[in-house]
Design an enzyme around this catalytic site. Structure first.
Site, short mmCIF file in Angstrom:
data_model
loop_
_atom_site.label_atom_id
_atom_site.label_comp_id
_atom_site.label_asym_id
_atom_site.label_seq_id
_atom_site.Cartn_x
_atom_site.Cartn_y
_atom_site.Cartn_z
N HIS A 100 -8.44 2.15 -0.69
CA HIS A 100 -8.85 2.20 -2.09
C HIS A 100 -8.90 0.79 -2.67
O HIS A 100 -8.08 -0.05 -2.33
CB HIS A 100 -7.91 3.09 -2.92
CG HIS A 100 -6.46 2.80 -2.74
ND1 HIS A 100 -5.75 3.21 -1.62
CD2 HIS A 100 -5.58 2.11 -3.50
CE1 HIS A 100 -4.50 2.80 -1.73
NE2 HIS A 100 -4.37 2.13 -2.85
N GLN B 233 0.85 -1.20 0.00
CA GLN B 233 0.00 0.00 0.00
C GLN B 233 0.88 1.25 0.00
O GLN B 233 1.75 1.39 0.86
CB GLN B 233 -0.91 -0.01 1.23
CG GLN B 233 -1.88 1.17 1.26
CD GLN B 233 -2.85 1.10 2.44
OE1 GLN B 233 -2.74 0.20 3.29
NE2 GLN B 233 -3.78 2.03 2.49
P1 5GP Z 1 -1.48 1.41 -3.71
O1 5GP Z 1 -0.07 1.21 -4.17
O2 5GP Z 1 -1.53 2.25 -2.45
O3 5GP Z 1 -2.29 0.17 -3.62
O4 5GP Z 1 -2.20 2.22 -4.86
C1 5GP Z 1 -2.11 3.60 -5.01
C2 5GP Z 1 -2.47 3.90 -6.45
O5 5GP Z 1 -2.76 5.28 -6.55
C3 5GP Z 1 -1.35 3.59 -7.45
O6 5GP Z 1 -1.83 2.66 -8.41
C4 5GP Z 1 -1.06 4.96 -8.06
O7 5GP Z 1 -0.77 4.88 -9.44
C5 5GP Z 1 -2.32 5.73 -7.79
N1 5GP Z 1 -2.13 7.17 -7.65
C6 5GP Z 1 -1.17 7.79 -6.91
N2 5GP Z 1 -1.30 9.12 -7.00
C7 5GP Z 1 -2.37 9.35 -7.80
C8 5GP Z 1 -3.00 10.54 -8.26
O8 5GP Z 1 -2.62 11.67 -7.94
N3 5GP Z 1 -4.09 10.39 -9.07
C9 5GP Z 1 -4.54 9.17 -9.45
N4 5GP Z 1 -5.61 9.14 -10.27
N5 5GP Z 1 -3.98 8.02 -9.02
C10 5GP Z 1 -2.90 8.11 -8.22
#
Ligand code: 5GP
Ligand code: ZN
Length: 114
Positions: free
Chosen positions: A100, A94
């Site tokens: 999310h 994460q």
């Molecule tokens: P995690 O790695 O926490 O599961 O997922 C976070 C996700 O958020 C990643 O896939 C990354 O590409 C996305 N993300 C990060 N910053 C932003 C942003 O400013 N806008 C959007 N639309 N997605 C983002």
């Protein structure tokens, strides 16, 4: 809203992000760095840091999010299937500490993930 949380800011409309779905409780928007032809994030508007921090009061909200995922998968034409991922905590990979749900589809996805 947590003023230092990126997804709280997105949910509040601070960046004029295009929402695929918006309800009183959730928003869905496209991932900025898509890992598949369809890569949508569905998030609660309320700041919940991770799946590990859910409480009994979130039961209805989680159902609403799953139904939104299903609706978006239909809208995106993911008739061949899709994947829902919730990375949780450091070992789960994460990177944004606001709960999310990733909806991934539009190509054949490998299993297991890395
Ligand atoms: P995690 O790695 O926490 O599961 O997922 C976070 C996700 O958020 C990643 O896939 C990354 O590409 C996305 N993300 C990060 N910053 C932003 C942003 O400013 N806008 C959007 N639309 N997605 C983002
Ligand atoms: Zn937040």
């Amino acid at each position: 809203m947590h003023s230092d949380c990126l997804f709280c800011k997105i949910a509040s409309g601070a960046f004029s992000t295009e929402f695929l779905v918006e309800t009183e409780n959730l928003v869905a928007f496209r991932d900025i760095n898509p890992a598949a032809p369809t890569h949508v994030l569905v998030i609660p508007k309320r700041h919940i840091p991770s799946l590990a921090r859910l409480g009994p009061e979130d039961q209805h909200l989680m159902g609403e999010i799953m139904l939104a995922v299903k609706q978006i998968a239909e809208q995106e034409g993911l008739d061949e299937g899709f994947r829902v991922v919730v990375n949780t905590g450091p070992d789960g990979g994460q990177s944004v500490n606001h709960l999310h749900f990733h909806l991934l589809g539009g190509r054949s996805l490998q299993w297991p993930p890395g």
